[in-house]
Design an enzyme around this catalytic site. Structure first.
Site, PDB file in Angstrom:
ATOM      1  N   LYS A   8       1.848 -72.353  45.029  1.00  0.00           N
ATOM      2  CA  LYS A   8       0.695 -72.837  44.241  1.00  0.00           C
ATOM      3  C   LYS A   8       1.153 -73.154  42.820  1.00  0.00           C
ATOM      4  O   LYS A   8       2.168 -72.657  42.343  1.00  0.00           O
ATOM      5  CB  LYS A   8      -0.443 -71.812  44.199  1.00  0.00           C
ATOM      6  CG  LYS A   8      -0.106 -70.406  43.638  1.00  0.00           C
ATOM      7  CD  LYS A   8      -0.165 -70.263  42.142  1.00  0.00           C
ATOM      8  CE  LYS A   8       0.206 -68.863  41.675  1.00  0.00           C
ATOM      9  NZ  LYS A   8       0.429 -68.716  40.245  1.00  0.00           N
ATOM     10  N   ASP A 133      -3.487 -63.183  43.758  1.00  0.00           N
ATOM     11  CA  ASP A 133      -3.336 -64.578  44.194  1.00  0.00           C
ATOM     12  C   ASP A 133      -3.425 -64.744  45.716  1.00  0.00           C
ATOM     13  O   ASP A 133      -3.505 -65.866  46.207  1.00  0.00           O
ATOM     14  CB  ASP A 133      -1.960 -65.125  43.776  1.00  0.00           C
ATOM     15  CG  ASP A 133      -1.850 -65.346  42.286  1.00  0.00           C
ATOM     16  OD1 ASP A 133      -2.894 -65.389  41.612  1.00  0.00           O
ATOM     17  OD2 ASP A 133      -0.715 -65.480  41.798  1.00  0.00           O
TER      18      ASP A 133
HETATM   19  O1  C5P Z   1      -2.405 -58.755  41.476  1.00  0.00           O
HETATM   20  P1  C5P Z   1      -0.927 -58.809  41.299  1.00  0.00           P
HETATM   21  O2  C5P Z   1      -0.239 -57.630  41.950  1.00  0.00           O
HETATM   22  O3  C5P Z   1      -0.312 -60.109  41.676  1.00  0.00           O
HETATM   23  O4  C5P Z   1      -0.679 -58.670  39.727  1.00  0.00           O
HETATM   24  C1  C5P Z   1       0.562 -58.343  39.172  1.00  0.00           C
HETATM   25  C2  C5P Z   1       0.336 -57.752  37.793  1.00  0.00           C
HETATM   26  O5  C5P Z   1      -0.175 -58.746  36.902  1.00  0.00           O
HETATM   27  C3  C5P Z   1      -0.698 -56.642  37.767  1.00  0.00           C
HETATM   28  O6  C5P Z   1      -0.096 -55.395  37.986  1.00  0.00           O
HETATM   29  C4  C5P Z   1      -1.272 -56.739  36.381  1.00  0.00           C
HETATM   30  O7  C5P Z   1      -0.446 -56.052  35.483  1.00  0.00           O
HETATM   31  C5  C5P Z   1      -1.167 -58.206  36.054  1.00  0.00           C
HETATM   32  N1  C5P Z   1      -2.438 -58.936  36.273  1.00  0.00           N
HETATM   33  C6  C5P Z   1      -3.477 -58.775  35.365  1.00  0.00           C
HETATM   34  N2  C5P Z   1      -4.643 -59.471  35.553  1.00  0.00           N
HETATM   35  C7  C5P Z   1      -4.783 -60.318  36.593  1.00  0.00           C
HETATM   36  C8  C5P Z   1      -3.733 -60.511  37.521  1.00  0.00           C
HETATM   37  C9  C5P Z   1      -2.567 -59.796  37.320  1.00  0.00           C
HETATM   38  O8  C5P Z   1      -3.370 -58.013  34.409  1.00  0.00           O
HETATM   39  N3  C5P Z   1      -5.923 -60.992  36.725  1.00  0.00           N
END
Ligand code: C5P
Length: 302
Positions: A8, A133
């Protein structure tokens, strides 16, 4: 079973503020592109095993593919295992959602080969548990607005198929670190996080996509609040953005938390010309590829 797990881009990403759960509230526009990993899976009577073409990718329980498989086992109580093999084409930790897409493909594929038959709504819940995502990759639409952590997706219906030049510098950035750095800067009062004055709006991008081809509107609408932090850690992002524009792109943007950069082109021919030119003039930029909007979702891959 073989599944295609596409990458993406984020055409627009606004960080609205911090949430009580530590994540950040977002408004983003996702685009599915035709750069894809390939996931092969086969039922195994007991064991869960993962292999990958890229030795840099850990294949243990920490891998999001394994986490997706374990989550589906726990949720459904299925006793079966699987052998999973991923042909990695999406650069790792580049802001292109490769790991998230692999996880989405794993949910879809195992739901079928294990014959557990979870409905899409339940798969979307599991996807959101795995990462912000992941649900987008289960979306039937090639473009979607992401809200909440990014996991609440609303399709943007448009027949548009965009052409981009994708440049991936040889660097990995941690999404967590980028968000943390943005928060630090906000504490120091030097960032506009939560105060979203200035720059284009989500409506502008969505309008440009729905009423396409409004390439000028789209070019003006590209935005990413995480880009300044990504550039601080990987300054070549700025040089690549300028290089893309000078070579003929309408605009350039950073995807997710970077360091992947994309140029928006008028059409496929123009994208190919820009890519050829940059490969000659800037071989130091990193991996340079022409990519297009991918209309087929992970769901319908054979
Ligand atoms: O959700 P995901 O595991 O992909 O996110 C990785 C990191 O990015 C999270 O641990 C967080 O620290 C940060 N994040 C965030 N806010 C979001 C998406 C991700 O703070 N909306």
């Amino acid at each position: 079973m073989r599944l295609s797990a596409p990458a993406k881009l984020n055409l627009y990403l606004r960080v609205l503020g911090r949430r009580p759960d530590g994540y950040h509230e977002l408004e983003t526009v996702f685009e599915r592109i035709d750069l894809a990993d390939e996931l092969h899976l086969q039922v195994h009577p007991t064991d869960l095993r993962l292999t990958c073409t890229d030795p840099a990718l850990p294949c243990g329980e920490e891998n999001l593919i394994m986490k997706a498989a374990r989550l589906l086992q726990r949720t459904t109580g299925v006793q079966l295992g699987a052998t999973l093999h991923v042909i990695k084409r999406i650069p790792i930790a580049a802001g292109l959602g490769g790991g998230s897409s692999d996880a989405a493909a794993t949910l879809v594929g195992l739901n079928e080969v294990w014959d557990v038959g979870l409905p899409v709504a339940r798969l979307l819940q599991l996807a959101a548990e795995l990462g912000s995502d992941v649900p987008f990759f289960l979306s039937p639409a090639a473009f979607a607005i992401g809200r909440g952590r990014g996991e609440r997706c609303e399709p943007i219906t448009t027949p548009q198929r965009l052409a981009h030049v994708l440049v991936v510098p040889d660097a990995s950035l941690s999404t967590k670190d980028i968000y943390e750095a943005l928060r630090q800067r906000r504490r120091q009062g030097s960032s506009q996080i939560g105060l979203t004055g200035g720059g284009p709006s989500l409506t502008m991008v969505v309008h440009a996509l729905r009423n396409g081809p409004d390439m000028t509107g789209l070019a003006e609408g590209l935005w990413n609040d995480l880009a300044p932090e990504a550039i601080r850690r990987c300054p070549s992002i700025s040089l690549i953005q300028r290089g893309l524009r000078e070579a003929g792109c309408l605009a350039s943007g950073v995807s997710g938390s970077g360091p992947a950069v994309f140029g928006l082109c008028t059409d496929l021919n123009s994208a190919q010309q820009v890519a050829d030119q940059l490969r000659t003039s800037h071989p130091d930029f990193g991996r340079i590829e022409v990519v297009r909007t991918e209309s087929t979702p992970v769901m319908s891959a054979a």
